[in-house]
Design a protein around this motif. Structure first.
Motif, PDB file in Angstrom:
ATOM      1  N   THR A 201       0.848  -1.192   0.000  1.00  0.00           N
ATOM      2  CA  THR A 201       0.000   0.000   0.000  1.00  0.00           C
ATOM      3  C   THR A 201       0.880   1.237   0.000  1.00  0.00           C
ATOM      4  OG1 THR A 201      -1.765  -1.117   1.223  1.00  0.00           O
ATOM      5  CG2 THR A 201      -1.787   1.278   1.222  1.00  0.00           C
ATOM      6  N   THR A 202       0.745   2.062  -1.020  1.00  0.00           N
ATOM      7  CA  THR A 202       1.465   3.332  -1.085  1.00  0.00           C
ATOM      8  C   THR A 202       0.469   4.454  -1.328  1.00  0.00           C
ATOM      9  OG1 THR A 202       1.831   3.152  -3.466  1.00  0.00           O
ATOM     10  CG2 THR A 202       3.525   2.225  -2.040  1.00  0.00           C
ATOM     11  N   SER A 228      -7.981   2.066  -1.528  1.00  0.00           N
ATOM     12  CA  SER A 228      -7.293   1.539  -0.344  1.00  0.00           C
ATOM     13  C   SER A 228      -6.600   0.225  -0.666  1.00  0.00           C
ATOM     14  CB  SER A 228      -8.299   1.322   0.796  1.00  0.00           C
ATOM     15  OG  SER A 228      -9.313   0.415   0.402  1.00  0.00           O
ATOM     16  N   ASP A 229      -5.534  -0.056   0.064  1.00  0.00           N
ATOM     17  CA  ASP A 229      -4.758  -1.286  -0.093  1.00  0.00           C
ATOM     18  C   ASP A 229      -4.286  -1.480  -1.531  1.00  0.00           C
ATOM     19  OD1 ASP A 229      -3.463  -3.534   0.914  1.00  0.00           O
ATOM     20  OD2 ASP A 229      -5.153  -4.860   0.470  1.00  0.00           O
ATOM     21  N   ASN A 230      -3.867  -0.362  -2.158  1.00  0.00           N
ATOM     22  CA  ASN A 230      -3.374  -0.416  -3.523  1.00  0.00           C
ATOM     23  C   ASN A 230      -1.933   0.068  -3.588  1.00  0.00           C
ATOM     24  OD1 ASN A 230      -5.850  -1.298  -4.662  1.00  0.00           O
ATOM     25  ND2 ASN A 230      -6.612   0.809  -4.647  1.00  0.00           N
ATOM     26  N   SER A 231      -1.186  -0.506  -4.522  1.00  0.00           N
ATOM     27  CA  SER A 231       0.178  -0.064  -4.768  1.00  0.00           C
ATOM     28  C   SER A 231       0.172   0.937  -5.914  1.00  0.00           C
ATOM     29  CB  SER A 231       1.060  -1.270  -5.123  1.00  0.00           C
ATOM     30  OG  SER A 231       2.311  -0.846  -5.622  1.00  0.00           O
ATOM     31  N   VAL A 232       0.602   2.164  -5.636  1.00  0.00           N
ATOM     32  CA  VAL A 232       0.712   3.216  -6.643  1.00  0.00           C
ATOM     33  C   VAL A 232       2.193   3.479  -6.865  1.00  0.00           C
ATOM     34  CG1 VAL A 232       0.160   5.593  -7.245  1.00  0.00           C
ATOM     35  CG2 VAL A 232      -1.468   4.227  -5.943  1.00  0.00           C
ATOM     36  N   ILE A 233       2.622   3.463  -8.125  1.00  0.00           N
ATOM     37  CA  ILE A 233       4.030   3.626  -8.457  1.00  0.00           C
ATOM     38  C   ILE A 233       4.176   4.532  -9.682  1.00  0.00           C
ATOM     39  CG2 ILE A 233       4.783   1.421  -7.474  1.00  0.00           C
ATOM     40  CD1 ILE A 233       4.604   0.189 -10.259  1.00  0.00           C
ATOM     41  N   GLU A 234       5.364   5.050  -9.877  1.00  0.00           N
ATOM     42  CA  GLU A 234       5.782   5.772 -11.087  1.00  0.00           C
ATOM     43  C   GLU A 234       4.849   6.914 -11.521  1.00  0.00           C
ATOM     44  OE1 GLU A 234       7.330   3.637 -14.408  1.00  0.00           O
ATOM     45  OE2 GLU A 234       7.801   1.880 -13.208  1.00  0.00           O
ATOM     46  N   HIS A 239       2.592  16.691 -20.624  1.00  0.00           N
ATOM     47  CA  HIS A 239       2.931  18.034 -21.096  1.00  0.00           C
ATOM     48  C   HIS A 239       1.849  19.058 -20.768  1.00  0.00           C
ATOM     49  CE1 HIS A 239       6.500  16.641 -23.159  1.00  0.00           C
ATOM     50  NE2 HIS A 239       5.803  15.639 -23.639  1.00  0.00           N
ATOM     51  N   ASP A 240       0.601  18.580 -20.619  1.00  0.00           N
ATOM     52  CA  ASP A 240      -0.470  19.502 -20.242  1.00  0.00           C
ATOM     53  C   ASP A 240      -0.748  19.460 -18.743  1.00  0.00           C
ATOM     54  OD1 ASP A 240      -1.512  16.984 -20.182  1.00  0.00           O
ATOM     55  OD2 ASP A 240      -3.258  17.410 -21.447  1.00  0.00           O
ATOM     56  N   ASN A 241       0.269  18.987 -17.967  1.00  0.00           N
ATOM     57  CA  ASN A 241       0.243  19.019 -16.503  1.00  0.00           C
ATOM     58  C   ASN A 241      -0.829  18.126 -15.885  1.00  0.00           C
ATOM     59  OD1 ASN A 241       2.391  21.082 -16.134  1.00  0.00           O
ATOM     60  ND2 ASN A 241       0.910  22.391 -17.209  1.00  0.00           N
ATOM     61  N   GLU A 242      -1.211  17.057 -16.595  1.00  0.00           N
ATOM     62  CA  GLU A 242      -2.086  16.052 -15.997  1.00  0.00           C
ATOM     63  C   GLU A 242      -1.215  14.971 -15.349  1.00  0.00           C
ATOM     64  OE1 GLU A 242      -6.436  15.805 -18.048  1.00  0.00           O
ATOM     65  OE2 GLU A 242      -4.840  14.630 -18.987  1.00  0.00           O
ATOM     66  N   LEU A 243      -1.635  14.511 -14.167  1.00  0.00           N
ATOM     67  CA  LEU A 243      -0.855  13.537 -13.411  1.00  0.00           C
ATOM     68  C   LEU A 243      -1.229  12.113 -13.839  1.00  0.00           C
ATOM     69  CD1 LEU A 243       1.195  13.067 -11.155  1.00  0.00           C
ATOM     70  CD2 LEU A 243      -0.692  13.126  -9.509  1.00  0.00           C
ATOM     71  N   HIS A 244      -0.217  11.321 -14.149  1.00  0.00           N
ATOM     72  CA  HIS A 244      -0.395   9.918 -14.508  1.00  0.00           C
ATOM     73  C   HIS A 244       0.316   9.062 -13.466  1.00  0.00           C
ATOM     74  CE1 HIS A 244      -1.313  12.018 -18.206  1.00  0.00           C
ATOM     75  NE2 HIS A 244      -1.739  10.905 -18.775  1.00  0.00           N
ATOM     76  N   TYR A 245      -0.138   7.828 -13.323  1.00  0.00           N
ATOM     77  CA  TYR A 245       0.490   6.922 -12.362  1.00  0.00           C
ATOM     78  C   TYR A 245       0.086   5.489 -12.692  1.00  0.00           C
ATOM     79  CZ  TYR A 245      -4.137   7.060 -10.122  1.00  0.00           C
ATOM     80  OH  TYR A 245      -5.491   6.989  -9.875  1.00  0.00           O
ATOM     81  N   ILE A 246       0.819   4.536 -12.130  1.00  0.00           N
ATOM     82  CA  ILE A 246       0.509   3.118 -12.266  1.00  0.00           C
ATOM     83  C   ILE A 246      -0.086   2.636 -10.946  1.00  0.00           C
ATOM     84  CG2 ILE A 246       1.496   0.807 -12.599  1.00  0.00           C
ATOM     85  CD1 ILE A 246       3.664   2.137 -14.332  1.00  0.00           C
ATOM     86  N   SER A 247      -1.180   1.886 -11.031  1.00  0.00           N
ATOM     87  CA  SER A 247      -1.848   1.383  -9.828  1.00  0.00           C
ATOM     88  C   SER A 247      -2.350  -0.034 -10.072  1.00  0.00           C
ATOM     89  CB  SER A 247      -3.022   2.288  -9.442  1.00  0.00           C
ATOM     90  OG  SER A 247      -3.774   1.715  -8.374  1.00  0.00           O
ATOM     91  N   ASP A 248      -2.428  -0.830  -9.002  1.00  0.00           N
ATOM     92  CA  ASP A 248      -2.924  -2.203  -9.120  1.00  0.00           C
ATOM     93  C   ASP A 248      -4.351  -2.347  -8.596  1.00  0.00           C
ATOM     94  OD1 ASP A 248      -2.605  -2.034  -6.382  1.00  0.00           O
ATOM     95  OD2 ASP A 248      -1.223  -3.727  -6.210  1.00  0.00           O
ATOM     96  N   TYR A 453       1.625 -11.690 -12.331  1.00  0.00           N
ATOM     97  CA  TYR A 453       0.414 -12.503 -12.445  1.00  0.00           C
ATOM     98  C   TYR A 453      -0.772 -11.850 -11.726  1.00  0.00           C
ATOM     99  CZ  TYR A 453       3.942 -15.980 -13.696  1.00  0.00           C
ATOM    100  OH  TYR A 453       5.004 -16.641 -14.292  1.00  0.00           O
ATOM    101  N   GLY A 454      -0.670 -10.566 -11.414  1.00  0.00           N
ATOM    102  CA  GLY A 454      -1.743  -9.852 -10.746  1.00  0.00           C
ATOM    103  C   GLY A 454      -1.551  -9.782  -9.240  1.00  0.00           C
ATOM    104  N   LYS A 455      -2.298  -8.838  -8.629  1.00  0.00           N
ATOM    105  CA  LYS A 455      -2.157  -8.591  -7.189  1.00  0.00           C
ATOM    106  C   LYS A 455      -2.596  -9.786  -6.344  1.00  0.00           C
ATOM    107  CE  LYS A 455      -4.844  -5.386  -5.387  1.00  0.00           C
ATOM    108  NZ  LYS A 455      -5.323  -4.045  -4.976  1.00  0.00           N
ATOM    109  N   GLN A 456      -3.658 -10.460  -6.759  1.00  0.00           N
ATOM    110  CA  GLN A 456      -4.153 -11.586  -5.976  1.00  0.00           C
ATOM    111  C   GLN A 456      -3.106 -12.687  -5.861  1.00  0.00           C
ATOM    112  OE1 GLN A 456      -7.907 -13.132  -7.351  1.00  0.00           O
ATOM    113  NE2 GLN A 456      -7.949 -14.801  -5.872  1.00  0.00           N
TER     114      GLN A 456
END
Length: 651
Positions: A201-202, A228-234, A239-248, A453-456
């Motif tokens: 969890t981040t 909740s209980d998710n891993s958020v990374i990177e 360029h138009d100042n929108e926030l992107h991220y990787i989440s499971d 192979y996924g979070k589970q």
């Protein structure tokens, strides 16, 4: 073809050849000023230079490759102990962390001497820096070490001219991925607290920067709602100042976009993953079009694609390689990344998006070995003891000059990966081919708990480390023996770090393997919970049990050191004497216990090595030593081997 006992085949893939001809490749990067497109950079780990890391560059105009950092500098940060991105380049000047003193240096040209930016002997470490032209400051992770206390992590901005440091945020146990918006008004970062790891969890935060960029505006820090209980990374800003991220949050690490209205959208919902576990800081699994177009380069399951954000459609970028990572998109229109496959060595490559031509800039190995000595893997799955499914890659023995004796089946070497939150892939790896070309079959096990192979599947190892990983390694070996592919009486296992623990646990808790070898493996998980470094100090809370009175009982039960009475096979141990992750006394305790029981045992302690072996002679001795040990135990003599070592209760 010559008929000979498996394990005794003569192979051109020697341990000396492996270390002399190979380098580690990582951290592919571009100049952070997008106008500087003439160079691409990467880090080489060189075993024949005592394992030092050097920054190298490729001139895209002249096609010239050169080493930038001098021989007496080792580019490696030890933030979180495992480190990660240890340098940045801005307008040709390279800022890097030096391993021996962890000082941040700047080297302004290839022929200039590095100069310190931060002070020595302050107990500070730095990682994953970005340069802001607007504020003329470096933003990065800082880790502070004081003897006898737990390390303190925070995010700072640094003046490259004076070394002056200002704290951006502090208070969390860990930080990563500090990134500035394109307009320089906002900053984002990822943080997490004990007992979480970055794949548990981040949290993702944003804040407004002050007018001089040194810090953040008081009261402007906001937590992004990512569930909740998710891993958020990177996280990254477009360029138009929108926030992107990787989440499971969908069970798979997918790419998301946070609109300016606060709505999160899964941009490419798939049952496959982009990114992976953050053992090391600063990797990149996607990149934005430098021209400002609404396009994103992604790497799902190792394949490069262009995601056209407005339409949601994708276009695959094919290369001669099967898997890619560490993606960069140059303003010149070229892609730079690392690439590999089961028949090609890890390489730094350039892909021209107009012509789709792929150029190899650097290969991790310069060897030209006949493909007849390479074993090709097959992805397999099998049913576990409790009727679940585990996965792996099977490599049969392969040598164009040899075949086994009539009626004989090959020995099997099962490999348990480290982490344990990690995974194996099917890359061409000479340390593996060292064994298959000598007559061993090899099974790489992606046991339950592995990534990809996924979070589970990843979370299924929670409270089950030392159970599911052990069962999956044992059932995988038994499956191959039942299928008639290997000799069920010659099953071996090895692993490093957490894989070393799984190796020891298999030998202590099961009676499947004939012998095993542990490389810097964990023998006493209770001692590990009490002694290890900050990053992993609460890792076992989730994997086994918290370090409480009740939890310690479980930790004791899962510790191979407490079950030596059940071990009925030979064991060898290879360990670095300066290992801060798994202290050397772990190997010593297990070795002494096995020896005292009268079983064949060997211990090789490498002076000056940390967690993992980086020096050429030690890598060679670990490979040759393991093969020698297996030969003595299984009853074959390795070809052309002059290596010997003491084996107690056998010599």
């Amino acid at each position: 073809m010559t008929k000979a006992a498996y394990g005794s085949w003569k192979s051109p893939i020697s341990s000396k050849l492996i270390t002399q001809s190979a380098v580690g490749l990582s951290q592919v990067s571009l100049d952070q000023d997008p106008k500087y497109t003439d160079y691409v950079y990467w880090v080489e780990s060189r075993a024949d230079e005592n394992g030092r890391n050097a920054i190298c560059s490729f001139n895209t105009k002249t096609s010239k490759t050169e080493t930038i950092t001098p021989t007496d500098y080792n580019v490696r940060t030890t933030v979180h102990e495992y480190g990660g991105v240890s340098y940045l380049v801005y307008q040709g000047a390279i800022y890097f962390s030096n391993f021996t003193d962890q000082v941040l240096y700047v080297q302004k040209s290839a022929d200039s001497k590095p100069e310190p930016v931060t002070e020595k002997d302050k107990g500070l470490r730095f990682a994953d820096g970005i340069f802001s032209a607007k504020y003329n400051r470096i933003y990065c992770i800082r880790e502070s070490h004081v003897e006898g206390k737990e390390a303190v992590n925070d995010l700072v901005s640094i003046s490259p001219a004076t070394g002056q440091q200002t704290v951006i945020t502090s208070g969390a146990d860990f930080y990563s991925d500090i990134r500035l918006s394109q307009d320089g008004k906002q900053v984002c970062w990822v943080e997490w607290n004990h007992p979480n790891m970055p794949w548990d969890t981040t949290s993702l935060y944003t804040a407004e920067l002050t007018s001089n960029g040194e810090g953040v505006v008081a009261g402007s820090t906001k937590k992004v709602d990512t569930g909740s209980d998710n891993s958020v990374i990177e996280p990254q800003w477009s360029h138009d100042n929108e926030l992107h991220y990787i989440s499971d949050q969908s069970n798979w690490w997918n790419l998301y976009c946070l609109s300016k209205s606060g709505q999160s959208t899964n941009l490419l919902e798939r049952q496959e993953e982009v990114g992976g576990p953050k053992w090391q800081i600063g990797t990149s699994a996607y990149a934005f079009d430098p021209s400002g177009a609404d396009h994103i380069l992604t790497i799902y399951s190792g394949v490069i694609e262009i995601l056209y954000k407005k339409t949601g459609t994708t276009e695959a970028i094919n290369t001669p390689f099967k898997r890619h990572r560490n993606i960069n998109w140059s303003a010149s229109g070229d892609i730079y990344c690392l690439a590999f496959s089961d028949t090609q060595f890890l390489s730094v490559i350039q892909v021209n998006l107009k012509t789709r031509k792929t150029t190899i800039l650097k290969e991790s190995s310069s060897l030209e070995i006949d493909s007849g000595y390479f074993s090709l893997p097959t992805g397999i799955s099998w049913t576990t003891e409790d009727k679940q499914t585990s996965h792996g890659f099977f490599y049969p023995p392969q040598n164009k000059d040899f075949t086994g004796l009539d009626g004989e089946l090959p020995p099997l070497l099962v490999r348990a990966h480290g982490g344990p939150t990690s995974s194996y892939n099917n890359s061409l790896e000479l340390k593996l081919q060292y064994f298959t070309s000598r007559g061993f079959a090899v099974l790489l096990v992606n046991y339950r708990g592995s990534t990809g192979y996924g979070k589970q599947y990843r979370h299924s190892l929670r409270e089950n480390w030392g159970v599911y990983d052990v069962d999956d390694c044992c059932s995988g070996a038994q499956y191959l023996a039942k299928e008639g592919k290997v000799d069920g009486n010659k099953l071996c296992i090895d692993g490093g770090s957490a894989g070393g623990y799984t190796t020891l646990a298999c030998l202590a808790f099961k009676n499947v393997f004939k012998t095993g070898v542990s490389h810097y493996g964990v023998a006493d998980v209770e001692a590990l919970a009490a002694e290890t470094h900050k990053f992993e100090s609460r890792y076992l809370d989730r994997l086994i049990a918290p370090y409480t009175d009740e939890g310690r009982k479980i930790l004791k039960q899962r510790s191979p050191i407490n079950h030596v009475d059940k071990i009925n096979c030979a064991m060898a141990f290879f360990q670095g004497d300066e290992d801060k992750v798994v202290p050397p006394n772990q190997a010593e305790m297990m070795y002494n216990a096995v020896k005292a029981k009268g079983k064949p045992a060997a211990l090789v302690m490498f002076e000056g090595e940390q967690h993992g072996f980086r020096k050429a002679e030690n890598i060679q001795n670990a490979l040759d030593g393991e093969m020698y040990f297996f030969g003595r135990v299984l009853g074959f003599k390795p070809a052309d081997s002059k290596f010997t070592m003491k084996i107690d209760n056998l010599d």
